[in-house]
Design a protein around this motif. Structure first.
Motif, PDB file in Angstrom:
ATOM      1  N   GLY A 176       0.821  -1.210   0.000  1.00  0.00           N
ATOM      2  CA  GLY A 176       0.000   0.000   0.000  1.00  0.00           C
ATOM      3  C   GLY A 176       0.851   1.255   0.000  1.00  0.00           C
ATOM      4  N   ASP A 180       0.806   4.074  -2.935  1.00  0.00           N
ATOM      5  CA  ASP A 180       0.521   5.480  -2.609  1.00  0.00           C
ATOM      6  C   ASP A 180       1.758   6.364  -2.686  1.00  0.00           C
ATOM      7  N   ARG A 182       3.974   6.666  -0.360  1.00  0.00           N
ATOM      8  CA  ARG A 182       4.021   7.331   0.941  1.00  0.00           C
ATOM      9  C   ARG A 182       4.537   6.348   1.985  1.00  0.00           C
ATOM     10  N   THR A 191      -4.544   4.220   9.109  1.00  0.00           N
ATOM     11  CA  THR A 191      -3.656   4.185   7.949  1.00  0.00           C
ATOM     12  C   THR A 191      -3.285   2.755   7.598  1.00  0.00           C
ATOM     13  N   ALA A 195      -4.433   0.349   4.282  1.00  0.00           N
ATOM     14  CA  ALA A 195      -3.494  -0.360   3.413  1.00  0.00           C
ATOM     15  C   ALA A 195      -3.862  -1.824   3.282  1.00  0.00           C
ATOM     16  N   GLU A 203      -5.693   0.247  -6.158  1.00  0.00           N
ATOM     17  CA  GLU A 203      -4.577   1.191  -6.099  1.00  0.00           C
ATOM     18  C   GLU A 203      -3.349   0.621  -6.800  1.00  0.00           C
ATOM     19  N   GLN A 207      -1.290   2.110  -9.978  1.00  0.00           N
ATOM     20  CA  GLN A 207       0.157   2.322  -9.949  1.00  0.00           C
ATOM     21  C   GLN A 207       0.841   1.547 -11.068  1.00  0.00           C
TER      22      GLN A 207
END
Length: 263
Positions: A176, A180, A182, A191, A195, A203, A207
């Protein structure tokens, strides 16, 4: 002249060529009506061609989504098998380095790894075969994802904020973070739970699609793709590492507090 046929009469024996209905005969042609069965056949053929084209477009769209899903599933399957070094192992392998110096070493190694993958795929595409290009792009995305996944996981170790849970749970959390671009805030359960949620595949597909478009120049022939692939992967990995490190510094845990203080 007797016995000869005037030129005007010879021409009159030839059928007239027209591009539309004859005057006074709506819907017809010069001298004869169009066979209704032929007209119906023409319209049916045109409808069949249009329908086939629309079907191919729909099939290509489904094929693209299936391809992205297959690459994302392969990345998910590979993640728990990728060896991730914990902080103790990293400090033994890189003695005398502080957190930032150690993170720099990890980033340099990952940048070298992804640039090598890009150069290798570019070299493989030196004589490109169109059916092989999707496989080459997929192989590059999967290879780069593995290197960057390992980097993200080990950066979390270096900054003292590893993801909680089992090996599979941590792998999913780091995936995750890769999707992201991040770092994970392990102090916020929301958070980590996000994920681990069902939206991870979506997601990852996004990506993967983004990375695939970035990698398109890598399959250029004559070794151009090798140079471009190495340069682009080097840049993208550095940018990803900078984003993750910026997030992790906000929640960094000093080594002495983690039980692995400086010797």
């Amino acid at each position: 002249m007797a016995g000869s046929t005037p030129f005007r009469k010879r021409r009159s024996r030839q059928p007239d060529l027209t591009t539309g209905p004859a005057e006074g005969a709506p819907g017809g042609s010069a001298g004869a009506d169009v066979d209704p069965s032929i007209e119906r056949g023409r319209k049916a053929s045109l409808a069949a061609v249009v329908g086939y084209g629309a079907q191919k477009v729909r099939m290509s769209g489904r094929g693209a989504r299936a391809g992205l899903t297959a690459v994302a599933d392969r990345i998910i399957a590979n993640a728990p098998r990728i060896p991730v070094r914990d902080l103790a192992t990293l400090r033994v392998q890189f003695p005398g380095l502080g957190p930032e110096e150690l993170a720099d070493k990890l980033v340099a190694g990952a940048v070298y790894g992804t640039s090598t993958v890009g150069a290798g795929i570019g070299a493989a595409a030196m004589l490109p075969v169109p059916p092989a290009m999707p496989a080459e792009l997929a192989a590059e995305v999967i290879g780069v994802a593995a290197v960057e996944f390992k980097l993200i996981a080990e950066l979390h170790e270096v900054y003292g904020v590893p993801a909680p849970g089992s090996v599979r749970q941590r792998a999913t959390a780091y995936l995750g973070a890769w999707a992201d671009e991040r770092g994970i805030d392990v102090t916020s359960p929301l958070t980590v739970n996000a994920a681990l949620g069902g939206q991870l595949r979506r997601e990852l597909r996004q990506q993967v699609l983004k990375r695939t478009f970035r990698s398109l120049p890598n399959v250029a022939p004559f070794m151009i793709g090798a140079a471009v692939g190495a340069a682009m992967n080097r840049r993208d990995t550095k940018r990803l590492a900078a984003k993750v490190r910026k997030d992790l510094r906000k929640h960094q845990v000093p080594w002495d507090e983690s039980g692995l203080g400086l010797a």
